[in-house]
Design a protein around this motif. Structure first.
Motif: not given
Length: 492
Positions: A155-164
């Motif tokens: 659904h979405k791709i995220l960078l590690p900080g985006d995930y937090f």
């Protein structure tokens, strides 16, 4: 107001709480105490479980809360720094679909090379300011081709900080700086690159909406606040990749200023207001945290994947069972040049500045009758610094020529040998500051939520804790050792 900063690294997750008014750090903790595991199912692969990051985040915050006691109620904003270029993929329920492919994973190199040729070298360098290389976009291309069923669920791709931030707020967002970090950004047109998205066949809906690095990016959910032991509703007001954030933490925001780190990897990061590129794309350019269309700021980044990880490897496997301080002390007993012993530190995957080659590390000139662990420790530090010098020579083509390098008093920069070699071989002053990525992220949160009216106000209390000037009496010895080291590098 207290400000919470989080630094998600590949070795650990660190949290710090600072007093907004004084800038003093009131609590700090990192977990795990040993390095986080990197999963390597095949040579050149590197993955980590996002849930492992979260578990260590909870431990670090809990430790900080124990130190703060009742003061935790005064935490008014959260800032996030994170390991760059990682790929986290989630489904519609925001469930993680696979381990994160992290920054030092080399599997996507060939996808970047194909895109560089397919999109066109001239377009990539003039619009992306980089080759697509081995970054987030090409990691996603690998997933698209090799994990077809899984890709269809993204659904979405995220960078590690985006995930937090998503875990904290329930809102999937990224930043403009993050899009450039993933090599999705067209610098000339100030938007996501249609040419790159079309080449890989990516739907733009996969990208999270971007926000400025300094901005209100969602509030801490009640359920998550309970899980973390924090008051609910605290805004997440800053996020950035670890290297732009490290520059922020050292107040490196204006053209000509340069920051450095030497943890697992080593980085030189210089700020510019020019849209320049290095012809072979051996260094990389990303939007800096304070970039705007009216006042452009970009960071030119030199990354050496194998730096502190070499020191860590030596500590684990030489059988010496020493602390890093003891290793540094032994290194200081050996003369410059390590009595002919040279180490190439490139053993942590493909090296961008070597044209994405994975040469492996090399120990050269080893004499069983002369060299000891102390020589190994010294040669490792020299080899790491020599690789930085090699990269700085490349960076000059983009106009980055430092006279002063700023760094936090941490990791390899705690070594007097390391600082001396770097100062002598580059001819620069090395200024150390008592700050780190988590403290920088806390200050960033204060800027993003409006507590600080300007970066100048946020960094009013920043002070140097050490200065190293080039030792002219040793410069010739280091230059001779570097020439030998460079000749060995060119021979492989």
């Amino acid at each position: 107001m207290l400000l919470l900063g989080i630094d998600l690294g590949s070795s650990s997750v660190k949290a710090s709480v600072i007093d907004g008014e004084s800038g003093n750090c009131l609590a700090t903790a990192f977990y795990p105490k040993d390095e986080m595991k990197i999963i390597s199912k095949k040579p050149g692969w590197a993955e980590q479980e996002p849930e492992t990051w979260w578990i260590n985040l909870k431990a670090a915050i809990a430790d900080c809360i124990r130190q703060l006691g009742d003061k935790k109620k005064n935490i008014g904003a959260i800032g996030i720094s994170y390991q760059m270029h990682g790929l986290v993929v989630v489904d519609k329920n925001f469930k993680v679909l696979r381990p994160s492919i992290i920054w030092c994973d080399g599997r996507a190199v060939e996808y970047g090379e194909k895109a560089f040729k397919g999109i066109g070298k001239e377009f990539c360098l003039s619009h992306l300011l980089n080759s697509p290389g081995n970054f987030t976009a090409t990691k996603l291309a690998w997933v698209k081709e090799n994990e077809v069923d899984l890709y269809s669920k993204i659904h979405k791709i995220l960078l590690p900080g985006d995930y937090f931030a998503l875990r904290m707020t329930g809102v999937p967002l990224t930043t403009f700086s993050g899009l450039s970090e993933g090599i999705f950004w067209d610098f000339q047109n100030n938007k996501v690159s249609k040419e790159l998205m079309d080449f890989f066949g990516f739907d733009t809906a996969l990208l999270a909406d971007p926000v400025p690095s300094f901005s209100l990016q969602g509030d801490l959910l009640k359920s998550v606040a309970s899980e973390l032991g924090l008051p609910e509703g605290i805004p997440v007001s800053y996020r950035a990749g670890d290297q732009p954030n490290n520059a922020l933490s050292l107040n490196v925001l204006d053209p000509g200023e340069v920051a450095a780190t030497a943890g697992t990897s080593g980085v030189i990061y210089g700020v510019t207001d020019q849209k320049k590129h290095e012809p072979q794309s051996r260094v990389n350019t990303f939007l800096h945290v304070n970039h705007s269309v009216s006042s452009p700021r970009s960071g030119v980044l030199l990354c050496i994947s194998g730096t502190g990880i070499l020191n860590s490897w030596l500590r684990r496997y030489t059988g010496s069972n020493l602390s890093y301080n003891e290793m540094n002390g032994l290194a200081d007993t050996i003369k410059p040049g390590s009595e002919g012993l040279s180490i190439l530190p490139f053993g942590n995957g493909a090296e961008r500045m070597l044209g994405n080659r994975d040469t492996g590390a090399r120990i050269l000139g080893l004499n069983f009758n002369t060299h000891t662990n102390a020589h190994l420790f010294r040669a490792a530090q020299e080899g790491i610094v020599f690789s930085i010098r090699y990269g700085l020579d490349i960076m000059k083509e983009t106009g980055i020529v430092p006279s002063v390098i700023r760094a936090g008093a941490a990791n390899m920069f705690q070594s007097a040998v390391f600082r001396e070699v770097l100062s002598c071989i580059t001819g620069t002053e090395i200024d150390l500051y008592n700050t780190d990525g988590s403290v920088g992220a806390a200050r960033g949160a204060g800027i993003g939520c409006g507590y600080y009216k300007s970066p100048k106000e946020a960094f009013a209390g920043l002070r140097t804790v050490g200065v190293t000037q080039p030792d002219k009496s040793k410069t010739a010895e280091y230059e001779e050792a570097y020439i030998k080291w460079n000749t060995l590098l060119k021979s492989i």
